[in-house]
Design an enzyme around this catalytic site. Structure first.
Site, PDB file in Angstrom:
ATOM      1  N   CYS A   8      -3.851 -59.117  35.484  1.00  0.00           N
ATOM      2  CA  CYS A   8      -3.330 -58.858  34.150  1.00  0.00           C
ATOM      3  C   CYS A   8      -3.715 -59.974  33.180  1.00  0.00           C
ATOM      4  CB  CYS A   8      -1.803 -58.730  34.178  1.00  0.00           C
ATOM      5  SG  CYS A   8      -1.216 -57.176  34.875  1.00  0.00           S
ATOM      6  N   HIS A  25       0.186 -49.458  35.950  1.00  0.00           N
ATOM      7  CA  HIS A  25      -1.225 -49.670  35.631  1.00  0.00           C
ATOM      8  C   HIS A  25      -2.027 -49.622  36.922  1.00  0.00           C
ATOM      9  CE1 HIS A  25      -0.575 -51.965  31.585  1.00  0.00           C
ATOM     10  NE2 HIS A  25      -0.958 -50.739  31.353  1.00  0.00           N
ATOM     11  N   ARG A  83       3.585 -53.467  21.806  1.00  0.00           N
ATOM     12  CA  ARG A  83       2.294 -54.039  22.172  1.00  0.00           C
ATOM     13  C   ARG A  83       1.150 -53.552  21.273  1.00  0.00           C
ATOM     14  NH1 ARG A  83       0.779 -54.893  28.313  1.00  0.00           N
ATOM     15  NH2 ARG A  83      -0.499 -56.426  27.181  1.00  0.00           N
ATOM     16  N   ASP A 118       3.420 -60.355  25.224  1.00  0.00           N
ATOM     17  CA  ASP A 118       2.633 -59.787  26.316  1.00  0.00           C
ATOM     18  C   ASP A 118       1.137 -59.974  26.128  1.00  0.00           C
ATOM     19  OD1 ASP A 118       4.893 -58.987  27.633  1.00  0.00           O
ATOM     20  OD2 ASP A 118       4.788 -56.899  26.980  1.00  0.00           O
ATOM     21  N   ARG A 138       0.604 -44.924  31.369  1.00  0.00           N
ATOM     22  CA  ARG A 138       0.148 -45.598  30.158  1.00  0.00           C
ATOM     23  C   ARG A 138      -1.078 -44.911  29.558  1.00  0.00           C
ATOM     24  NH1 ARG A 138       2.421 -50.770  29.563  1.00  0.00           N
ATOM     25  NH2 ARG A 138       4.534 -50.676  30.394  1.00  0.00           N
TER      26      ARG A 138
END
Length: 263
Positions: free
Chosen positions: A256, A156, A82, A57, A127
């Site tokens: 992103c 997000h 992550r 990611d 998140r």
């Protein structure tokens, strides 16, 4: 930006990810290169961070931190898969002359922090922790406005809001957003601050049409977000569509893949 040389979907930490389905790393790289070329053709100065094997990611560079006034507020990821990305990005910031601030609170960088004029819109709910908003306000000296996300598909802030006029000092900067992604308090804030915002439909939001990058005129968006494309053109923007469908399998799109470095 970070080339997706090691992109795959081997775990599930958002509704878009289905590790039981195959992914095509070479296709992801080709699609990413299309976005990279668009940025170069627009005259942007694009810096690359080396991808790390085992961090699929890492291509979603926006999550690597939030950079403003040469200060890089590092990321501290929610999920263990992550978490090594945070130190990797902070090492890159240090090596490239940024003033790195190691986070004390969970946050996922520009995934949940969006600069609109001189104000930072900040997402929470899935998140980034809300106390990271206070931390960023102290570090940046900017107003940070908290918005609660309520739809797990838009976990997000950068999946639910597109900043159309991003430059600090811009008169009456505008945004586009998906109303159903926010609670009523957040919607009230958005309606008050951005009365002329573009309201994007569920179909375009579901292909991460709002996960876009704008320089104030050119807006790079998902090529399948057709109604959003129409809205942008009617407002005088220049929409540029790109196909990042393979990277969508990991839950990311144009924004992103794009971390803004504000010196």
């Amino acid at each position: 930006m970070c080339r997706p040389d090691f992109f795959t979907v081997s775990y599930r930490i958002n509704p878009w990810m289905h590790p039981e389905k195959p992914t095509d790393t070479l296709l992801a790289v080709r699609q990413w290169e299309s976005l990279y070329r668009i940025y170069l053709d627009l005259g942007f100065d694009v810096r690359l961070i080396d991808p790390v094997d085992g961090l699929p990611d890492m291509v979603y560079a926006a999550n690597g931190g939030f950079v403003i006034d040469n200060i890089a507020y590092g990321a501290s990821f929610t999920y263990a898969q992550r978490q090594p990305e945070g130190p990797a990005y902070m090492d890159w910031f240090r090596a490239n002359g940024f003033d790195v601030r190691v986070p004390e609170n969970v946050n996922e960088g520009e995934g949940d922090f969006l600069l609109v004029g001189d104000t930072i819109l900040a997402g929470t709910g899935f998140r980034s922790a809300s106390n990271s908003h206070h931390e960023l306000a102290e570090i940046s000296g900017r107003e940070v406005v908290t918005l609660e996300l309520v739809n797990p598909s838009f976990y997000h802030l950068d999946t639910a809001i597109a900043v159309l006029d991003p430059q600090p000092g811009f008169v009456d900067p505008n945004i586009a957003y998906l109303p159903s992604a926010f609670d009523e308090a957040g919607l009230a804030v958005l309606r008050e601050r951005f009365p002329d915002a573009l309201l994007v439909n569920e179909e375009d939001a579901t292909v991460l049409g709002l996960n876009s990058f704008s320089d104030g005129h050119n807006v790079v968006i998902a090529s399948r977000a057709k109604d959003f494309e129409r809205q942008l053109a009617e407002r005088g923007y220049n929409p540029i569509g790109v196909d990042l469908s393979e990277l969508l399998l990991g839950g990311g799109g144009v924004k992103c893949c794009t971390l803004e470095l504000r010196r």
